[in-house]
Design a protein around this motif. Structure first.
Motif, PDB file in Angstrom:
ATOM      1  N   ASP A 270       3.861   0.682  -0.353  1.00  0.00           N
ATOM      2  CA  ASP A 270       3.944  -0.875   0.093  1.00  0.00           C
ATOM      3  C   ASP A 270       3.315   0.179   1.635  1.00  0.00           C
ATOM      4  OD1 ASP A 270       4.400  -2.585  -1.268  1.00  0.00           O
ATOM      5  OD2 ASP A 270       6.428  -2.717  -1.110  1.00  0.00           O
TER       6      ASP A 270
ATOM      7  N   ILE B   4       0.126   1.818   2.211  1.00  0.00           N
ATOM      8  CA  ILE B   4      -0.990   0.797   1.678  1.00  0.00           C
ATOM      9  C   ILE B   4      -1.087   0.648   3.426  1.00  0.00           C
ATOM     10  CG2 ILE B   4      -1.632  -0.991   0.941  1.00  0.00           C
ATOM     11  CD1 ILE B   4      -0.887  -0.265  -1.829  1.00  0.00           C
TER      12      ILE B   4
ATOM     13  N   PRO C 166      -5.175   1.432   3.841  1.00  0.00           N
ATOM     14  CA  PRO C 166      -5.823   0.638   3.504  1.00  0.00           C
ATOM     15  C   PRO C 166      -6.913   0.545   2.020  1.00  0.00           C
ATOM     16  CG  PRO C 166      -6.026  -0.612   5.380  1.00  0.00           C
ATOM     17  CD  PRO C 166      -5.275   0.806   5.215  1.00  0.00           C
TER      18      PRO C 166
ATOM     19  N   GLY D  73      -2.728   4.776  -3.486  1.00  0.00           N
ATOM     20  CA  GLY D  73      -1.883   4.381  -2.562  1.00  0.00           C
ATOM     21  C   GLY D  73      -1.466   3.187  -3.949  1.00  0.00           C
ATOM     22  N   TYR D  74      -2.522   1.916  -4.289  1.00  0.00           N
ATOM     23  CA  TYR D  74      -2.502   0.854  -5.179  1.00  0.00           C
ATOM     24  C   TYR D  74      -2.100   1.192  -6.531  1.00  0.00           C
ATOM     25  CZ  TYR D  74      -4.859  -1.354  -0.906  1.00  0.00           C
ATOM     26  OH  TYR D  74      -5.069  -1.780  -0.133  1.00  0.00           O
TER      27      TYR D  74
ATOM     28  N   ARG E 232       1.196   2.440  -6.310  1.00  0.00           N
ATOM     29  CA  ARG E 232       2.612   0.944  -6.535  1.00  0.00           C
ATOM     30  C   ARG E 232       1.928   0.269  -7.709  1.00  0.00           C
ATOM     31  NH1 ARG E 232       1.589  -3.173  -1.532  1.00  0.00           N
ATOM     32  NH2 ARG E 232      -0.383  -3.870  -2.535  1.00  0.00           N
TER      33      ARG E 232
ATOM     34  N   ASP F 229      -3.696  -4.534  -8.091  1.00  0.00           N
ATOM     35  CA  ASP F 229      -3.284  -3.403  -7.132  1.00  0.00           C
ATOM     36  C   ASP F 229      -4.313  -2.175  -8.552  1.00  0.00           C
ATOM     37  OD1 ASP F 229      -1.356  -3.377  -5.447  1.00  0.00           O
ATOM     38  OD2 ASP F 229       0.172  -2.961  -6.456  1.00  0.00           O
TER      39      ASP F 229
ATOM     40  N   GLN G 147      -7.513  -3.575  -6.452  1.00  0.00           N
ATOM     41  CA  GLN G 147      -7.625  -2.686  -5.573  1.00  0.00           C
ATOM     42  C   GLN G 147      -8.068  -0.874  -6.118  1.00  0.00           C
ATOM     43  OE1 GLN G 147      -8.511  -4.785  -3.113  1.00  0.00           O
ATOM     44  NE2 GLN G 147      -7.264  -4.456  -2.326  1.00  0.00           N
TER      45      GLN G 147
END
Length: 203
Positions: free
Chosen positions: A61, A64, A68, A73-74, A77, A111, A114
């Motif tokens: 979290d 990200i 972003p 990162g996505y 997660r 996620d 993304q």
């Protein structure tokens, strides 16, 4: 932190046709990211490798929020949220392994979408292959769990301790005795040593 260690599974990257690819799981080395990004990703993925999924999700979290447009990162997660980590299969490959059975299709996860949006073509291809494998396993086990009668009791214990060369722990023996006692009392008990006996070799 060793920059040659794959965040995804802990394997090692090797160079192929000008790209650095993990020889264990097939992931591509993240390209053009800052030292801070690389460190944060490594630490968050390390939490997944230790099966500390809730802590990992919080760390992703934060990643990200700071970065972003980083697809890892996505992806991380997603792995943390659905309790997925890489384990070695009988062929020595590192494959995504589900520690919890989800009723959701991960291909429709925000996620995942993304991660695809920000990934380069090679990494996008890797994500697509991995999610396809995860989804096939998820479907299979979702169907299997629907066939199983509900449990009254779930016994959690440590079966072995390879680091200390212990094939079966005292906890395992105690859990076996408890399983027998509770089963004799008429409870439906999940005890992996017995409950999964007829499922050895399945995904």
């Amino acid at each position: 932190m060793n920059s040659n260690i794959c965040n995804n599974c802990g394997g090692k990257y090797e160079e192929r046709d000008g790209l650095w690819i993990c020889q264990a799981c097939g992931a591509y080395m993240p390209q053009e990211i800052s030292n801070e990004e690389a460190t944060l990703l490594y630490m968050a993925f390390q939490k997944i490798r230790l099966a500390e999924f809730s802590e990992a999700e919080l760390e992703f979290d934060d990643i990200i929020l700071k970065y972003p447009e980083n697809p890892n990162g996505y992806w991380g997660r997603l792995m943390a949220k659905y309790s997925i980590k890489y384990e070695k299969d009988p062929d020595g490959r590192m494959v995504p392994t589900c520690y919890a059975v989800s009723i959701e299709n991960l291909q429709s996860s925000p996620d995942y979408q993304q991660a695809l949006q920000y990934a380069n073509e090679e990494t996008k291809s890797f994500y697509t292959q991995q999610i396809s494998h995860i989804e096939s396993v998820r479907k299979e086990w979702s169907e299997k769990t629907n066939e199983e009668p509900p449990c009254d009791i779930f016994l959690s214990y440590k079966e072995s301790d390879p680091e200390n060369d212990i094939e079966r722990t005292q906890d395992s023996t105690a859990a076996q005795e408890l399983y027998t006692h509770l089963t004799d009392k008429g409870y439906h008990v999940f005890f992996s040593r017995e409950s999964l006996r007829d499922k050895v070799g399945e995904n």
